[in-house]
Design a protein around this motif. Structure first.
Motif, PDB file in Angstrom:
ATOM      1  N   ILE A  34      84.034   2.937 -67.328  1.00  0.00           N
ATOM      2  CA  ILE A  34      83.221   2.154 -66.386  1.00  0.00           C
ATOM      3  C   ILE A  34      82.667   3.048 -65.286  1.00  0.00           C
ATOM      4  O   ILE A  34      81.484   2.970 -64.934  1.00  0.00           O
ATOM      5  CB  ILE A  34      84.046   0.981 -65.802  1.00  0.00           C
ATOM      6  CG1 ILE A  34      84.338  -0.044 -66.895  1.00  0.00           C
ATOM      7  CG2 ILE A  34      83.319   0.334 -64.618  1.00  0.00           C
ATOM      8  CD1 ILE A  34      85.409  -1.067 -66.514  1.00  0.00           C
ATOM      9  N   HIS A  35      83.503   3.921 -64.752  1.00  0.00           N
ATOM     10  CA  HIS A  35      83.048   4.781 -63.670  1.00  0.00           C
ATOM     11  C   HIS A  35      81.970   5.746 -64.157  1.00  0.00           C
ATOM     12  O   HIS A  35      80.983   5.998 -63.462  1.00  0.00           O
ATOM     13  CB  HIS A  35      84.230   5.537 -63.060  1.00  0.00           C
ATOM     14  CG  HIS A  35      83.938   6.041 -61.693  1.00  0.00           C
ATOM     15  ND1 HIS A  35      83.536   7.325 -61.436  1.00  0.00           N
ATOM     16  CD2 HIS A  35      83.960   5.421 -60.493  1.00  0.00           C
ATOM     17  CE1 HIS A  35      83.338   7.476 -60.151  1.00  0.00           C
ATOM     18  NE2 HIS A  35      83.585   6.341 -59.555  1.00  0.00           N
ATOM     19  N   TRP A  36      82.127   6.294 -65.360  1.00  0.00           N
ATOM     20  CA  TRP A  36      81.114   7.186 -65.920  1.00  0.00           C
ATOM     21  C   TRP A  36      79.792   6.438 -66.083  1.00  0.00           C
ATOM     22  O   TRP A  36      78.729   6.944 -65.712  1.00  0.00           O
ATOM     23  CB  TRP A  36      81.583   7.756 -67.262  1.00  0.00           C
ATOM     24  CG  TRP A  36      80.541   8.572 -67.956  1.00  0.00           C
ATOM     25  CD1 TRP A  36      80.052   9.789 -67.558  1.00  0.00           C
ATOM     26  CD2 TRP A  36      79.846   8.226 -69.154  1.00  0.00           C
ATOM     27  NE1 TRP A  36      79.090  10.220 -68.456  1.00  0.00           N
ATOM     28  CE2 TRP A  36      78.954   9.282 -69.436  1.00  0.00           C
ATOM     29  CE3 TRP A  36      79.895   7.145 -70.017  1.00  0.00           C
ATOM     30  CZ2 TRP A  36      78.125   9.276 -70.558  1.00  0.00           C
ATOM     31  CZ3 TRP A  36      79.071   7.138 -71.129  1.00  0.00           C
ATOM     32  CH2 TRP A  36      78.197   8.197 -71.383  1.00  0.00           C
ATOM     33  N   ILE A  37      79.845   5.221 -66.585  1.00  0.00           N
ATOM     34  CA  ILE A  37      78.633   4.424 -66.794  1.00  0.00           C
ATOM     35  C   ILE A  37      77.966   4.088 -65.469  1.00  0.00           C
ATOM     36  O   ILE A  37      76.756   4.252 -65.305  1.00  0.00           O
ATOM     37  CB  ILE A  37      78.968   3.140 -67.585  1.00  0.00           C
ATOM     38  CG1 ILE A  37      79.307   3.498 -69.029  1.00  0.00           C
ATOM     39  CG2 ILE A  37      77.827   2.129 -67.519  1.00  0.00           C
ATOM     40  CD1 ILE A  37      79.988   2.379 -69.808  1.00  0.00           C
ATOM     41  N   THR A  38      78.742   3.642 -64.493  1.00  0.00           N
ATOM     42  CA  THR A  38      78.160   3.168 -63.237  1.00  0.00           C
ATOM     43  C   THR A  38      77.829   4.287 -62.255  1.00  0.00           C
ATOM     44  O   THR A  38      77.160   4.037 -61.256  1.00  0.00           O
ATOM     45  CB  THR A  38      79.091   2.145 -62.548  1.00  0.00           C
ATOM     46  OG1 THR A  38      80.347   2.763 -62.276  1.00  0.00           O
ATOM     47  CG2 THR A  38      79.289   0.914 -63.420  1.00  0.00           C
ATOM     48  N   SER A  39      78.266   5.516 -62.543  1.00  0.00           N
ATOM     49  CA  SER A  39      77.958   6.613 -61.628  1.00  0.00           C
ATOM     50  C   SER A  39      76.546   7.158 -61.806  1.00  0.00           C
ATOM     51  O   SER A  39      76.079   7.932 -60.980  1.00  0.00           O
ATOM     52  CB  SER A  39      78.985   7.746 -61.764  1.00  0.00           C
ATOM     53  OG  SER A  39      78.884   8.348 -63.045  1.00  0.00           O
ATOM     54  N   GLY A  40      75.855   6.737 -62.851  1.00  0.00           N
ATOM     55  CA  GLY A  40      74.453   7.127 -63.015  1.00  0.00           C
ATOM     56  C   GLY A  40      73.611   6.474 -61.927  1.00  0.00           C
ATOM     57  O   GLY A  40      73.834   5.326 -61.572  1.00  0.00           O
ATOM     58  N   LYS A  41      72.645   7.199 -61.403  1.00  0.00           N
ATOM     59  CA  LYS A  41      71.848   6.689 -60.285  1.00  0.00           C
ATOM     60  C   LYS A  41      70.688   5.796 -60.723  1.00  0.00           C
ATOM     61  O   LYS A  41      70.222   4.966 -59.957  1.00  0.00           O
ATOM     62  CB  LYS A  41      71.307   7.848 -59.454  1.00  0.00           C
ATOM     63  CG  LYS A  41      72.415   8.610 -58.740  1.00  0.00           C
ATOM     64  CD  LYS A  41      71.879   9.753 -57.935  1.00  0.00           C
ATOM     65  CE  LYS A  41      73.022  10.500 -57.275  1.00  0.00           C
ATOM     66  NZ  LYS A  41      72.636  11.724 -56.657  1.00  0.00           N
ATOM     67  N   LYS A  42      70.212   5.973 -61.949  1.00  0.00           N
ATOM     68  CA  LYS A  42      69.050   5.216 -62.411  1.00  0.00           C
ATOM     69  C   LYS A  42      69.465   4.182 -63.450  1.00  0.00           C
ATOM     70  O   LYS A  42      70.408   4.390 -64.206  1.00  0.00           O
ATOM     71  CB  LYS A  42      68.023   6.161 -63.037  1.00  0.00           C
ATOM     72  CG  LYS A  42      67.442   7.172 -62.071  1.00  0.00           C
ATOM     73  CD  LYS A  42      66.441   8.048 -62.775  1.00  0.00           C
ATOM     74  CE  LYS A  42      65.852   9.075 -61.811  1.00  0.00           C
ATOM     75  NZ  LYS A  42      64.906   9.956 -62.499  1.00  0.00           N
ATOM     76  N   ALA A  43      68.700   3.086 -63.514  1.00  0.00           N
ATOM     77  CA  ALA A  43      68.975   2.023 -64.484  1.00  0.00           C
ATOM     78  C   ALA A  43      68.892   2.549 -65.911  1.00  0.00           C
ATOM     79  O   ALA A  43      69.695   2.165 -66.770  1.00  0.00           O
ATOM     80  CB  ALA A  43      67.997   0.862 -64.281  1.00  0.00           C
ATOM     81  N   GLU A  44      67.942   3.464 -66.164  1.00  0.00           N
ATOM     82  CA  GLU A  44      67.796   4.036 -67.516  1.00  0.00           C
ATOM     83  C   GLU A  44      69.041   4.843 -67.903  1.00  0.00           C
ATOM     84  O   GLU A  44      69.467   4.831 -69.042  1.00  0.00           O
ATOM     85  CB  GLU A  44      66.584   4.969 -67.623  1.00  0.00           C
ATOM     86  CG  GLU A  44      65.266   4.444 -67.115  1.00  0.00           C
ATOM     87  CD  GLU A  44      65.074   4.653 -65.616  1.00  0.00           C
ATOM     88  OE1 GLU A  44      64.859   5.784 -65.141  1.00  0.00           O
ATOM     89  OE2 GLU A  44      65.139   3.638 -64.905  1.00  0.00           O
TER      90      GLU A  44
END
Length: 183
Positions: free
Chosen positions: A132-142
């Motif tokens: 979850i943290h890896w997924i949500t740490s991205g800054k852009k929606a893409e």
């Protein structure tokens, strides 16, 4: 939680985050000596007290080898403290990590991938938290959408951990760390 845990005692200064403007929460960075006593440089859930007020929270890596704590408004008000105050804390790692809250978009994607969902259900709460943290740490929606698709593919193939994910934030390009303090 009925009583204060025996654990790591320290003092730290409560700070107001620069972003978002008007945030009701505050934060503090653990002193290096206190952080060094924790079992990991990555996220770790603790039971604790802040000025005698009990709480449970997940400490996050600050990207510099220590941890930081988000102090929600309810806890801050119960303790009678605010930004600029030096506060006394005692924390101890929980015996068992709690289940992370799964974001709705990830939950939908897992539901659409039975093999990925099977692996997801079989991994530990810490492993799920890392995904979850890896997924949500991205800054852009893409980036987030791409990471969800990648996670589902990897989980479906049996991969149990988010590969190459820097749990400490020390080797990341600035996407993990304590908030910037307001001036």
């Amino acid at each position: 939680m009925d009583k204060a845990p025996a654990g790591i005692r320290f003092k730290a200064t409560l700070q107001r985050p620069a972003q978002p403007k008007g945030a009701s929460w505050r934060f503090l960075v653990l002193p290096a000596a206190a952080s060094a006593r924790l079992p990991t440089r990555g996220m770790v859930t603790v039971d604790g007290t802040l000025e005698g007020q009990p709480f449970q929270a997940t400490l996050e890596p600050d990207g510099k080898g220590s941890h930081w704590l988000k102090v929600e408004k309810k806890l801050r008000e119960a303790a009678g403290v605010d930004a600029g105050d030096t506060v006394a804390l005692e924390v101890a790692p929980v015996a068992r990590e709690p289940e992370p809250k799964v974001p709705a978009d990830l939950r939908r994607a897992l539901s659409a991938h039975p093999a990925a969902l099977a692996t997801w259900k079989d991994i530990t709460a810490v492993a799920r938290r890392d995904w979850i943290h890896w997924i949500t740490s991205g800054k852009k929606a893409e980036t987030r959408a791409r990471r969800i698709a990648t996670a589902c593919d990897k989980l479906a193939s049996g991969m149990r951990r988010a590969c190459c994910f820097d749990r400490s934030g020390m080797y990341s390009q600035g996407n993990m760390g304590a908030p910037e303090a307001a001036a």
